[in-house]
Design a protein around this motif. Structure first.
Motif, PDB file in Angstrom:
ATOM      1  N   GLY A 101      -2.120 103.998  24.566  1.00 27.09           N
ATOM      2  CA  GLY A 101      -1.768 105.034  25.540  1.00 27.09           C
ATOM      3  C   GLY A 101      -2.336 106.358  25.093  1.00 27.09           C
ATOM      4  N   LYS A 102      -1.490 107.370  25.014  1.00 28.26           N
ATOM      5  CA  LYS A 102      -1.949 108.700  24.597  1.00 28.26           C
ATOM      6  C   LYS A 102      -1.947 108.864  23.085  1.00 28.26           C
ATOM      7  N   MET A 103      -1.286 107.934  22.364  1.00 28.98           N
ATOM      8  CA  MET A 103      -1.244 108.019  20.908  1.00 28.98           C
ATOM      9  C   MET A 103      -2.579 107.561  20.326  1.00 28.98           C
ATOM     10  N   GLU A 104      -3.092 108.357  19.412  1.00 32.75           N
ATOM     11  CA  GLU A 104      -4.388 108.044  18.814  1.00 32.75           C
ATOM     12  C   GLU A 104      -4.368 108.436  17.341  1.00 32.75           C
ATOM     13  N   GLU A 105      -4.742 107.499  16.476  1.00 34.28           N
ATOM     14  CA  GLU A 105      -4.863 107.769  15.040  1.00 34.28           C
ATOM     15  C   GLU A 105      -6.223 107.277  14.577  1.00 34.28           C
TER      16      GLU A 105
END
Length: 114
Positions: A101-105
């Protein structure tokens, strides 16, 4: 290439360029082998494998580079080195990307193998 993988590579290229790397080639192919990104920094020629995952449930992305894939990347790197007549130092890195989703690492593992 799947869209998810391409998006991961795009993120990795942007990260590399932002941190002072010069991207020389993307998706370099030699026979059945492919290297996602070839770049340079500080006199090094760097071969980068990008691993993108939408979840950490099945392990860390950097652990998904098998020994046979390492061998394949090495063969393609040797071909690139010959074509470019490179005589300097080299390094093999992995960039692990987690995108859900909008989480990015993103994690950059220098000298990940060989």
């Amino acid at each position: 290439m799947q869209r998810f993988g391409k998006k991961g590579e795009d993120l990795a290229v942007a990260f590399l360029e932002r941190t002072g790397y010069r991207v020389l080639h993307r998706n370099f192919r030699h026979k059945k082998s492919e290297i996602d990104i070839i770049c340079s920094k500080d006199g090094l020629l760097i071969f980068v494998e990008v691993k993108s995952r939408s979840s950490k449930a099945f392990g860390q992305p950097e652990t998904f580079v098998s020994k046979s894939q390492e061998q394949s990347i090495l063969k393609a790197a040797e071909a690139f080195i010959l074509v470019e007549d490179w005589h300097g130092d080299i390094r093999f890195d992995i960039i692990a990307i987690y995108k859900n989703g909008k989480m990015e690492e993103m994690e950059h593992f220098e000298d990940a193998f060989y």
